[in-house]
Design a protein around this motif. Sequence first.
Motif, PDB file in Angstrom:
ATOM      1  N   PHE A  55      39.159  22.603  19.844  1.00 23.26           N
ATOM      2  CA  PHE A  55      38.876  22.398  21.266  1.00 23.26           C
ATOM      3  C   PHE A  55      39.984  23.010  22.102  1.00 23.26           C
ATOM      4  O   PHE A  55      41.093  23.241  21.626  1.00 23.26           O
ATOM      5  CB  PHE A  55      38.718  20.906  21.583  1.00 23.26           C
ATOM      6  N   ASP A  56      39.663  23.264  23.359  1.00 23.29           N
ATOM      7  CA  ASP A  56      40.615  23.797  24.309  1.00 23.29           C
ATOM      8  C   ASP A  56      41.481  22.635  24.803  1.00 23.29           C
ATOM      9  O   ASP A  56      40.962  21.579  25.174  1.00 23.29           O
ATOM     10  CB  ASP A  56      39.871  24.447  25.478  1.00 23.29           C
ATOM     11  N   ALA A  57      42.787  22.808  24.781  1.00 26.50           N
ATOM     12  CA  ALA A  57      43.709  21.731  25.156  1.00 26.50           C
ATOM     13  C   ALA A  57      43.487  21.262  26.598  1.00 26.50           C
ATOM     14  O   ALA A  57      43.676  20.090  26.914  1.00 26.50           O
ATOM     15  CB  ALA A  57      45.149  22.180  24.969  1.00 26.50           C
ATOM     16  N   LYS A  58      43.055  22.177  27.467  1.00 26.45           N
ATOM     17  CA  LYS A  58      42.845  21.814  28.871  1.00 26.45           C
ATOM     18  C   LYS A  58      41.656  20.866  29.041  1.00 26.45           C
ATOM     19  O   LYS A  58      41.640  20.065  29.960  1.00 26.45           O
ATOM     20  CB  LYS A  58      42.612  23.072  29.706  1.00 26.45           C
ATOM     21  N   SER A  59      40.676  20.976  28.181  1.00 25.30           N
ATOM     22  CA  SER A  59      39.462  20.168  28.322  1.00 25.30           C
ATOM     23  C   SER A  59      39.408  19.008  27.330  1.00 25.30           C
ATOM     24  O   SER A  59      38.345  18.457  27.081  1.00 25.30           O
ATOM     25  CB  SER A  59      38.237  21.054  28.150  1.00 25.30           C
ATOM     26  N   LYS A  60      40.535  18.616  26.783  1.00 17.06           N
ATOM     27  CA  LYS A  60      40.595  17.559  25.778  1.00 17.06           C
ATOM     28  C   LYS A  60      40.031  16.237  26.311  1.00 17.06           C
ATOM     29  O   LYS A  60      39.266  15.562  25.624  1.00 17.06           O
ATOM     30  CB  LYS A  60      42.040  17.366  25.314  1.00 17.06           C
ATOM     31  N   ALA A  61      40.374  15.873  27.530  1.00 22.50           N
ATOM     32  CA  ALA A  61      39.912  14.605  28.103  1.00 22.50           C
ATOM     33  C   ALA A  61      38.392  14.576  28.242  1.00 22.50           C
ATOM     34  O   ALA A  61      37.746  13.569  27.939  1.00 22.50           O
ATOM     35  CB  ALA A  61      40.571  14.366  29.457  1.00 22.50           C
ATOM     36  N   LYS A  62      37.812  15.694  28.680  1.00 21.86           N
ATOM     37  CA  LYS A  62      36.355  15.753  28.833  1.00 21.86           C
ATOM     38  C   LYS A  62      35.655  15.648  27.481  1.00 21.86           C
ATOM     39  O   LYS A  62      34.630  14.991  27.346  1.00 21.86           O
ATOM     40  CB  LYS A  62      35.947  17.061  29.513  1.00 21.86           C
ATOM     41  N   ILE A  63      36.228  16.286  26.474  1.00 21.04           N
ATOM     42  CA  ILE A  63      35.633  16.253  25.138  1.00 21.04           C
ATOM     43  C   ILE A  63      35.727  14.843  24.549  1.00 21.04           C
ATOM     44  O   ILE A  63      34.774  14.345  23.955  1.00 21.04           O
ATOM     45  CB  ILE A  63      36.309  17.288  24.212  1.00 21.04           C
ATOM     46  N   ILE A  64      36.862  14.181  24.755  1.00 19.75           N
ATOM     47  CA  ILE A  64      37.025  12.803  24.283  1.00 19.75           C
ATOM     48  C   ILE A  64      35.985  11.902  24.924  1.00 19.75           C
ATOM     49  O   ILE A  64      35.349  11.078  24.261  1.00 19.75           O
ATOM     50  CB  ILE A  64      38.457  12.284  24.549  1.00 19.75           C
ATOM     51  N   ILE A 109      23.580  19.102  21.537  1.00 15.43           N
ATOM     52  CA  ILE A 109      24.948  18.586  21.418  1.00 15.43           C
ATOM     53  C   ILE A 109      25.940  19.741  21.352  1.00 15.43           C
ATOM     54  O   ILE A 109      26.994  19.707  21.986  1.00 15.43           O
ATOM     55  CB  ILE A 109      25.069  17.666  20.181  1.00 15.43           C
ATOM     56  N   LYS A 110      25.583  20.771  20.600  1.00 15.90           N
ATOM     57  CA  LYS A 110      26.469  21.933  20.456  1.00 15.90           C
ATOM     58  C   LYS A 110      26.695  22.611  21.803  1.00 15.90           C
ATOM     59  O   LYS A 110      27.829  22.908  22.175  1.00 15.90           O
ATOM     60  CB  LYS A 110      25.879  22.931  19.455  1.00 15.90           C
ATOM     61  N   THR A 111      25.622  22.859  22.561  1.00 13.71           N
ATOM     62  CA  THR A 111      25.779  23.526  23.863  1.00 13.71           C
ATOM     63  C   THR A 111      26.574  22.665  24.838  1.00 13.71           C
ATOM     64  O   THR A 111      27.377  23.175  25.607  1.00 13.71           O
ATOM     65  CB  THR A 111      24.413  23.893  24.471  1.00 13.71           C
ATOM     66  N   THR A 112      26.362  21.348  24.798  1.00 15.53           N
ATOM     67  CA  THR A 112      27.104  20.447  25.685  1.00 15.53           C
ATOM     68  C   THR A 112      28.601  20.506  25.392  1.00 15.53           C
ATOM     69  O   THR A 112      29.419  20.659  26.306  1.00 15.53           O
ATOM     70  CB  THR A 112      26.608  18.997  25.518  1.00 15.53           C
ATOM     71  N   LEU A 113      28.954  20.393  24.101  1.00 15.86           N
ATOM     72  CA  LEU A 113      30.369  20.398  23.736  1.00 15.86           C
ATOM     73  C   LEU A 113      31.010  21.772  23.956  1.00 15.86           C
ATOM     74  O   LEU A 113      32.164  21.860  24.366  1.00 15.86           O
ATOM     75  CB  LEU A 113      30.545  19.946  22.290  1.00 15.86           C
ATOM     76  N   GLU A 114      30.256  22.841  23.679  1.00  9.79           N
ATOM     77  CA  GLU A 114      30.803  24.180  23.916  1.00  9.79           C
ATOM     78  C   GLU A 114      30.996  24.430  25.404  1.00  9.79           C
ATOM     79  O   GLU A 114      31.910  25.148  25.806  1.00  9.79           O
ATOM     80  CB  GLU A 114      29.903  25.243  23.287  1.00  9.79           C
ATOM     81  N   GLY A 115      30.151  23.849  26.223  1.00  7.57           N
ATOM     82  CA  GLY A 115      30.304  23.962  27.673  1.00  7.57           C
ATOM     83  C   GLY A 115      31.568  23.281  28.159  1.00  7.57           C
ATOM     84  O   GLY A 115      32.131  23.642  29.194  1.00  7.57           O
ATOM     85  N   LEU A 116      32.017  22.264  27.415  1.00  4.43           N
ATOM     86  CA  LEU A 116      33.240  21.545  27.773  1.00  4.43           C
ATOM     87  C   LEU A 116      34.503  22.227  27.241  1.00  4.43           C
ATOM     88  O   LEU A 116      35.606  21.863  27.610  1.00  4.43           O
ATOM     89  CB  LEU A 116      33.184  20.110  27.267  1.00  4.43           C
ATOM     90  N   GLY A 117      34.330  23.177  26.322  1.00  4.58           N
ATOM     91  CA  GLY A 117      35.490  23.900  25.797  1.00  4.58           C
ATOM     92  C   GLY A 117      35.781  23.624  24.328  1.00  4.58           C
ATOM     93  O   GLY A 117      36.876  23.911  23.849  1.00  4.58           O
ATOM     94  N   ALA A 118      34.812  23.072  23.620  1.00  2.00           N
ATOM     95  CA  ALA A 118      35.005  22.795  22.182  1.00  2.00           C
ATOM     96  C   ALA A 118      34.353  23.887  21.357  1.00  2.00           C
ATOM     97  O   ALA A 118      33.401  24.528  21.799  1.00  2.00           O
ATOM     98  CB  ALA A 118      34.392  21.443  21.826  1.00  2.00           C
ATOM     99  N   LYS A 119      34.865  24.090  20.171  1.00  2.81           N
ATOM    100  CA  LYS A 119      34.233  25.011  19.230  1.00  2.81           C
ATOM    101  C   LYS A 119      33.508  24.155  18.203  1.00  2.81           C
ATOM    102  O   LYS A 119      34.118  23.361  17.483  1.00  2.81           O
ATOM    103  CB  LYS A 119      35.285  25.900  18.543  1.00  2.81           C
TER     104      LYS A 119
END
Length: 176
Positions: free
Chosen positions: A116-125, A162-172
Amino acid sequence: MSLRLVAKRSIAVPRVSRLVVRPMLTRFNSTAAEAGVSEVDPKISKIVEDISKLTLLETSALVTELKSKLNIPDISFPAAGSAPAAAPADGAAKAEEAEEAKPEEKTVFGIKLESFDAKSKAKIIKEIKGLLGLSLVEAKKFVEAAPKILKENVAKDDAEKIKTTLEGLGAKVSLE
């Protein structure tokens, strides 16, 4: 009537000295009865008791660990309602054989959080928390432990959402 009088009165209760009460660990299913097994091993009873106290997430981790330790392959169940059709004519049989040669499209996936992108960690959590029903602390630990399997045996449409949602937030995310 005072307390003293009540304390002096006693009710005679008959003693049952010959009756022995033991917890019953008998299984009443046909295979156990046929095999002559009447009691469950205390070691197995303890394991069953311990497993019954696990949370759903812990149980999932236990199943995954047992599969890897015992080399048990994942089994995907076919979709309901898939019944064999009547025998086709010769021309149709050749066409179906050609179609059968193609590999079947996978319909059930496992979703893995790769990074995941460190900048978007809170959104991914926050998204993982809502997706898995975890507490904030558990979701944070889950995300920080990436790469990790997010969900298993998910339908294709749901997995892609789920994949598109998480990738939109900055996760791989990868589908397995």
